[in-house]
Write a protein that holds these residues in place. Structure first.
Motif, PDB file in Angstrom:
ATOM      1  N   LEU A 117       2.790  -0.822 -21.739  1.00  8.32           N
ATOM      2  CA  LEU A 117       0.953  -1.475 -21.651  1.00  8.32           C
ATOM      3  C   LEU A 117       1.406  -1.904 -20.367  1.00  8.32           C
ATOM      4  O   LEU A 117       2.441  -2.994 -20.810  1.00  8.32           O
ATOM      5  N   THR A 118       0.686  -1.701 -19.126  1.00 11.43           N
ATOM      6  CA  THR A 118       1.139  -2.217 -17.949  1.00 11.43           C
ATOM      7  C   THR A 118       2.388  -2.568 -18.636  1.00 11.43           C
ATOM      8  O   THR A 118       3.258  -3.808 -17.842  1.00 11.43           O
ATOM      9  N   ALA A 119       3.430  -1.007 -18.479  1.00 16.92           N
ATOM     10  CA  ALA A 119       4.868  -1.866 -18.701  1.00 16.92           C
ATOM     11  C   ALA A 119       5.659  -1.046 -17.831  1.00 16.92           C
ATOM     12  O   ALA A 119       5.381   0.122 -17.274  1.00 16.92           O
ATOM     13  N   PHE A 120       7.480  -1.509 -17.209  1.00 15.22           N
ATOM     14  CA  PHE A 120       7.937  -0.990 -16.792  1.00 15.22           C
ATOM     15  C   PHE A 120       8.375   0.306 -17.798  1.00 15.22           C
ATOM     16  O   PHE A 120       9.133   0.560 -18.375  1.00 15.22           O
ATOM     17  N   MET A 121       9.107   2.045 -16.991  1.00 12.86           N
ATOM     18  CA  MET A 121       8.743   2.708 -17.479  1.00 12.86           C
ATOM     19  C   MET A 121       9.647   3.198 -16.475  1.00 12.86           C
ATOM     20  O   MET A 121       9.618   4.460 -15.540  1.00 12.86           O
ATOM     21  N   PRO A 122      10.658   3.799 -17.408  1.00 16.95           N
ATOM     22  CA  PRO A 122      12.198   4.205 -16.429  1.00 16.95           C
ATOM     23  C   PRO A 122      12.194   5.886 -16.938  1.00 16.95           C
ATOM     24  O   PRO A 122      11.042   6.458 -17.382  1.00 16.95           O
ATOM     25  N   ASP A 123      12.673   6.723 -15.554  1.00 16.32           N
ATOM     26  CA  ASP A 123      12.879   8.213 -15.394  1.00 16.32           C
ATOM     27  C   ASP A 123      13.853   8.153 -16.493  1.00 16.32           C
ATOM     28  O   ASP A 123      14.805   7.687 -16.953  1.00 16.32           O
ATOM     29  N   CYS A 124      14.303   9.782 -16.310  1.00 19.16           N
ATOM     30  CA  CYS A 124      15.901  10.189 -16.292  1.00 19.16           C
ATOM     31  C   CYS A 124      17.020  10.906 -15.186  1.00 19.16           C
ATOM     32  O   CYS A 124      17.534  11.384 -15.348  1.00 19.16           O
ATOM     33  N   VAL A 125      16.106   9.660 -14.167  1.00 13.24           N
ATOM     34  CA  VAL A 125      16.637  10.105 -12.466  1.00 13.24           C
ATOM     35  C   VAL A 125      17.495   8.652 -12.551  1.00 13.24           C
ATOM     36  O   VAL A 125      18.413   9.225 -11.901  1.00 13.24           O
ATOM     37  N   SER A 126      16.995   7.530 -12.029  1.00 14.74           N
ATOM     38  CA  SER A 126      17.884   6.657 -11.628  1.00 14.74           C
ATOM     39  C   SER A 126      17.829   5.354 -12.845  1.00 14.74           C
ATOM     40  O   SER A 126      17.293   5.756 -13.646  1.00 14.74           O
ATOM     41  N   PRO A 127      18.905   4.275 -12.190  1.00 20.65           N
ATOM     42  CA  PRO A 127      19.187   3.369 -12.905  1.00 20.65           C
ATOM     43  C   PRO A 127      17.732   2.640 -13.642  1.00 20.65           C
ATOM     44  O   PRO A 127      16.655   3.176 -12.870  1.00 20.65           O
ATOM     45  N   PRO A 128      18.117   1.900 -15.054  1.00 20.77           N
ATOM     46  CA  PRO A 128      16.855   1.572 -15.458  1.00 20.77           C
ATOM     47  C   PRO A 128      16.182   0.129 -14.457  1.00 20.77           C
ATOM     48  O   PRO A 128      14.796  -0.292 -14.478  1.00 20.77           O
ATOM     49  N   SER A 129      16.721  -0.354 -13.469  1.00 16.64           N
ATOM     50  CA  SER A 129      16.842  -1.445 -12.998  1.00 16.64           C
ATOM     51  C   SER A 129      15.196  -0.367 -10.977  1.00 16.64           C
ATOM     52  O   SER A 129      15.031  -1.739 -11.585  1.00 16.64           O
ATOM     53  N   GLU A 130      15.571   0.677 -11.356  1.00 17.90           N
ATOM     54  CA  GLU A 130      14.594   0.986 -10.171  1.00 17.90           C
ATOM     55  C   GLU A 130      13.345   0.677 -10.102  1.00 17.90           C
ATOM     56  O   GLU A 130      12.424   0.510  -9.539  1.00 17.90           O
ATOM     57  N   LEU A 133      12.426  -2.900  -9.162  1.00 19.73           N
ATOM     58  CA  LEU A 133      13.180  -3.236  -7.964  1.00 19.73           C
ATOM     59  C   LEU A 133      11.955  -2.435  -6.877  1.00 19.73           C
ATOM     60  O   LEU A 133      11.410  -2.837  -6.056  1.00 19.73           O
ATOM     61  N   LYS A 134      11.083  -1.469  -7.707  1.00 19.10           N
ATOM     62  CA  LYS A 134      10.462  -0.798  -6.682  1.00 19.10           C
ATOM     63  C   LYS A 134       9.019  -1.615  -6.508  1.00 19.10           C
ATOM     64  O   LYS A 134       8.071  -2.015  -5.932  1.00 19.10           O
ATOM     65  N   ASN A 135       8.530  -2.378  -7.540  1.00 27.63           N
ATOM     66  CA  ASN A 135       7.407  -3.163  -8.278  1.00 27.63           C
ATOM     67  C   ASN A 135       7.562  -3.877  -7.197  1.00 27.63           C
ATOM     68  O   ASN A 135       6.810  -4.376  -6.571  1.00 27.63           O
ATOM     69  N   ASP A 222      -3.716  -5.807 -13.602  1.00 25.55           N
ATOM     70  CA  ASP A 222      -3.344  -6.508 -13.493  1.00 25.55           C
ATOM     71  C   ASP A 222      -2.577  -6.564 -11.657  1.00 25.55           C
ATOM     72  O   ASP A 222      -2.255  -5.528 -10.782  1.00 25.55           O
ATOM     73  N   LYS A 223      -2.446  -7.757 -11.703  1.00 25.79           N
ATOM     74  CA  LYS A 223      -1.658  -8.413 -10.194  1.00 25.79           C
ATOM     75  C   LYS A 223      -0.527  -8.594 -10.126  1.00 25.79           C
ATOM     76  O   LYS A 223       0.303  -9.004  -9.283  1.00 25.79           O
ATOM     77  N   THR A 224       0.674  -8.273 -11.767  1.00 26.53           N
ATOM     78  CA  THR A 224       2.280  -8.754 -11.703  1.00 26.53           C
ATOM     79  C   THR A 224       2.119  -7.185 -10.979  1.00 26.53           C
ATOM     80  O   THR A 224       3.199  -6.768 -10.519  1.00 26.53           O
ATOM     81  N   ILE A 225       2.028  -6.657 -12.264  1.00 24.61           N
ATOM     82  CA  ILE A 225       2.813  -4.730 -11.874  1.00 24.61           C
ATOM     83  C   ILE A 225       0.912  -4.318 -11.970  1.00 24.61           C
ATOM     84  O   ILE A 225       0.659  -3.427 -12.564  1.00 24.61           O
ATOM     85  N   THR A 226       1.121  -3.993 -10.749  1.00 25.89           N
ATOM     86  CA  THR A 226      -0.132  -3.237  -9.918  1.00 25.89           C
ATOM     87  C   THR A 226      -0.411  -1.719 -10.538  1.00 25.89           C
ATOM     88  O   THR A 226       0.535  -1.146 -10.518  1.00 25.89           O
ATOM     89  N   GLU A 228      -1.655   0.154  -9.020  1.00 26.16           N
ATOM     90  CA  GLU A 228      -0.942   1.583  -8.772  1.00 26.16           C
ATOM     91  C   GLU A 228       0.296   2.014  -8.058  1.00 26.16           C
ATOM     92  O   GLU A 228       1.115   2.972  -9.013  1.00 26.16           O
ATOM     93  N   HIS A 229       0.980   0.662  -9.035  1.00 27.08           N
ATOM     94  CA  HIS A 229       2.650   0.749  -9.635  1.00 27.08           C
ATOM     95  C   HIS A 229       2.671   1.514 -10.557  1.00 27.08           C
ATOM     96  O   HIS A 229       3.140   2.295 -11.267  1.00 27.08           O
ATOM     97  N   GLN A 230       1.771   1.404 -11.587  1.00 27.32           N
ATOM     98  CA  GLN A 230       1.540   1.444 -12.987  1.00 27.32           C
ATOM     99  C   GLN A 230       1.467   3.358 -13.122  1.00 27.32           C
ATOM    100  O   GLN A 230       2.280   3.848 -12.972  1.00 27.32           O
TER     101      GLN A 230
END
Length: 272
Positions: A117-130, A133-135, A222-226, A228-230
């Motif tokens: 839910l408008t949450a940080f969703m990692p992939d299986c390629v990069s460290p979870p922090s990515e 940091l991109k946001n 959402d203005k915190t995790i826009t 676009e980033h979602q």
């Protein structure tokens, strides 16, 4: 929490676990949890909204929670306590998306669906922090009065983080009621984004987290995790389904609780 959940759930129950974001607690889900629980007998749901470590009413101090896994441990304990053969729909908000991903990595057999839910969703390629940091890199807002500070001179602990009052009003709760804004300001605690730890972690794996069914709920205001980033996270890590909520700020569970509940019930009925 873990023991009580196991005792309360009989065979065949549907489990929904609501996972809060940074500096918040299980209290942030109060509108959604109460609506879901009001139909629990008819729909056979058991709803949990645990406090992660050093959050909500959890008694630990942040300095006692050195890693992201330590922070997520209460969620992992709830999953571990599920009776054999039963699964849960995990709903992560904001930083809670990374906690959901970690839970899916460690207990994929216990996760019916991972919902972001408008949450940080990692992939299986990069460290979870990515995804965090991109946001930060792509955001057009300033952090205003948010504070991130070292916890210790040696750098052994992750930096602390706290939402500022201006940021909370303008970019976090901007569509919430005055009452919920006041509640949020009263109950948030100093937390952490655990970036130092998350940057050292390997990517989540394709044969655990990668195999769990995923739904992303886009919150368009959402203005915190826009938005676009979602949508970038969805394109970067395709999911089984994308839902949208119009009129939701970052705290969608407070600003649009009925729409969030509808999404969760639809997902629980289809994926459980």
């Amino acid at each position: 929490m873990a023991a009580s959940m196991e005792a309360a759930c009989g065979s065949g129950a549907k489990h929904i676990i609501l996972v809060h974001g940074a500096c918040h607690g299980g209290w942030s889900w109060y509108k959604v949890a109460s609506r879901l629980r009001s139909g629990a007998a008819e729909l056979s749901y058991h709803v949990a909204a645990p406090d992660l470590a050093a959050s909500g009413v959890d008694a630990r101090r942040l300095s006692e929670v050195p890693t992201f896994r330590d922070y997520t441990a209460p969620l992992l304990d709830v999953l571990r306590s599920l009776p054999e053969g039963e699964k849960a729909v995990l709903v992560g908000h904001s930083l809670g998306g990374l906690s959901v991903a970690l839970a899916a990595e460690l207990f994929p057999e216990k996760v019916a669906a991972a919902v972001f839910l408008t949450a940080f969703m990692p992939d299986c390629v990069s460290p979870p922090s990515e995804v965090i940091l991109k946001n930060v890199a792509r955001s057009t807002y300033t952090p205003l009065d948010n504070l991130m500070r070292p916890q210790d001179a040696e750098g052994k602990l992750p930096s602390s983080f706290m939402f500022g009052q201006q940021f909370t009003e303008q970019l976090l709760y901007q569509l919430c009621s005055p009452e919920d804004l006041t509640l949020g300001k009263s109950l948030v605690r100093i937390g952490s984004l655990f970036l130092e730890d998350l940057q050292t972690q390997p990517p989540f794996t394709k044969d655990h987290y990668g195999l769990v069914r995923k739904v992303y709920v886009v919150c368009k205001q959402d203005k915190t995790i826009t938005e676009e980033h979602q949508r970038w996270m969805v394109a970067n890590n395709p999911v089984d389904e994308v839902m949208e909520i119009d009129g939701a700020d970052h705290m969608a569970m407070l600003s649009t609780p009925d729409q969030v509940v509808k999404c969760i019930i639809d997902i629980a009925n289809r994926y459980n």
